[in-house]
Design an enzyme around this catalytic site. Sequence first.
Site, short mmCIF file in Angstrom:
data_model
loop_
_atom_site.label_atom_id
_atom_site.label_comp_id
_atom_site.label_asym_id
_atom_site.label_seq_id
_atom_site.Cartn_x
_atom_site.Cartn_y
_atom_site.Cartn_z
CE LYS A 147 -1.06 2.22 3.80
NZ LYS A 147 0.04 2.71 4.55
CG HIS A 177 1.85 -3.93 8.17
ND1 HIS A 177 1.40 -2.61 7.88
CD2 HIS A 177 2.11 -3.68 9.66
CE1 HIS A 177 1.43 -1.83 8.93
NE2 HIS A 177 1.61 -2.34 9.93
CE LYS A 181 -0.32 -4.56 12.87
NZ LYS A 181 1.15 -4.25 13.59
CG HIS A 239 -3.27 -0.45 8.42
ND1 HIS A 239 -2.89 -1.15 7.54
CD2 HIS A 239 -2.34 0.54 8.23
CE1 HIS A 239 -1.63 -0.79 6.93
NE2 HIS A 239 -1.35 0.30 7.50
CE LYS A 339 1.05 8.74 10.50
NZ LYS A 339 0.43 7.32 10.54
C1 BG6 Z 1 1.74 2.27 7.70
C2 BG6 Z 1 1.47 3.61 7.76
O1 BG6 Z 1 0.96 1.51 6.80
O2 BG6 Z 1 1.17 1.64 9.28
C3 BG6 Z 1 2.24 4.39 8.71
O3 BG6 Z 1 2.05 4.10 6.51
C4 BG6 Z 1 1.90 3.97 10.28
O4 BG6 Z 1 2.03 5.83 8.73
C5 BG6 Z 1 2.08 2.27 10.21
O5 BG6 Z 1 2.76 4.27 10.99
C6 BG6 Z 1 1.43 1.75 11.59
O6 BG6 Z 1 1.69 0.31 11.69
P1 BG6 Z 1 1.98 -0.40 12.84
O7 BG6 Z 1 2.26 -1.79 12.64
O8 BG6 Z 1 2.87 0.22 13.68
O9 BG6 Z 1 0.48 -0.26 13.43
#
Ligand code: BG6
Length: 489
Positions: A147, A177, A181, A239, A339
């Site tokens: 992505k 990703h 998880k 996500h 964020k």
């Molecule tokens: C990524 C985003 O896909 O996922 C990032 O581009 C984000 O901005 C990250 O920080 C968060 O992933 P995780 O696994 O740390 O929750």
Amino acid sequence: MEPNKTYKPCDLVIYGALGDLSTRKLLISLFRLDKADLLEIQTRIIGIDQHDKTDKQFIKLAKKCLEEFLNDSIDETVWQRYSNRLRYLKLDLTQMDQYQKLHDLVDPEARVMVNYFAVAPFLFKNICEGLDQCGILNDESRMVMEKPIGHDLASSIEINDAVSAVFKDHQIFRIDHYLGKETVLNLLALRFANSIFTTNWDHNTIDHIQITVAEEVGIEGRWEYFDKTGQLRDMVQNHLLQILTFVAMEPPVNLEAESIHNEKIKVLDALRPITKCNVEQVTVRGQYTKGFLRADEVPGYLEEEGANTQSKTETFVAIRVDIDNWRWAGVPFYLRTGKRLNHKRTEIVVNFKHLPHNIFKDSFNDLPPNKLIIHLQPNEGVEIEILNKVPGIDGDIKLQKTKLDLSFLETFKEHKIFGGYEKLILEALRGNPTLFLSREEIEHAWRWIDSIQDAWKNSSDIPKPYPAGTWGPISSDSLLARDGREWEG
Ligand code: BG6
């Protein structure tokens, strides 16, 4: 579990090997897989980027990344094995004649070529054409796509078309990703292997559901990318909607990729459109200003390195989502992600309905409803809030809120919990598509996200400021307060 390496050796080619994703995640996850003895011994990792580097320099860089991001000591035996797998190739991805160099390096007869596109999407078409023209691909070859697949529906269609012109459907692995998880996958088990939940998972028993993906990190040197993207496209399009579909979908017929994709698409189809008529009632945008995280002062979004101080890009989003189908009629899903929030926390809170009558008024005027809290990260686990009688023989029955608490770390002590990337890279190397996204899913998700983006464009509302280290703008609380509810925690 016994390590399982029953797949053909691969040449894993990482395009964008010196970039953020590769150096922070891919090279680290591959090392962890090697350490767990899950990488086929003949498998090689070929890094491709546009800078001059020798194999030796690439290996040195990989070591540095491990020292910084592995959060563990580097086992010397594993490092020797791992570093032997690494190769580097300088290649300008836009120059078709340069792909011959890659052709000379890989051996598709001996090893399956797995092409990991960890570059900006505008290069995807070039890579596909380069690989096609130099005649390197065969039916076993695969491509893994990161992505963002586009920045809206139109661009995502364009990318998918370009990729599909060279790779067949079974060769394309679209990664999110979060689907690797452990706790996201556990949603399938929780929902479809436990009758206590299968029979209590709809509008009859559930009042509302909250999904929070709170991040402590800011922009991490990615200002330019992030500013064009924003939190809605960076996190919600993929996500959060993935988590939502796992929570809301009907039971799939089996665990095959197609059955799961079909059920997820039905949920995405049923999302109530957000338009200019309702966007201000059901969405909240925020942008962080300077503040404190764990007592350290951090800059605001507009003060980050490389920032355009006029930017109106959102770093926080909260949305009330309604799913217009039988199961979820009248049950809102509240999503929030941002964020620089107070701390990293990804969780799902299923709030059950209030009981119709209270016979324990001495303890509670209003009986607090049960909650199922699924901690996706960190501290993976599941909690259920229930009411219990306080032990004692004297006086009336007194109730107290208590928790049934299942911590993964405690319960599965002898099992290592891997991150999403390890699981998904392994599945891509094995050629198992179950945990990857279908083109239709991505396009359905974009259609819904595009409508929000359009509605925002036509609205005079702008992102509300919130100090770093808080839980977002106050209007995020008002979004729930309007419905007589509040965020968990
Ligand atoms: C990524 C985003 O896909 O996922 C990032 O581009 C984000 O901005 C990250 O920080 C968060 O992933 P995780 O696994 O740390 O929750």
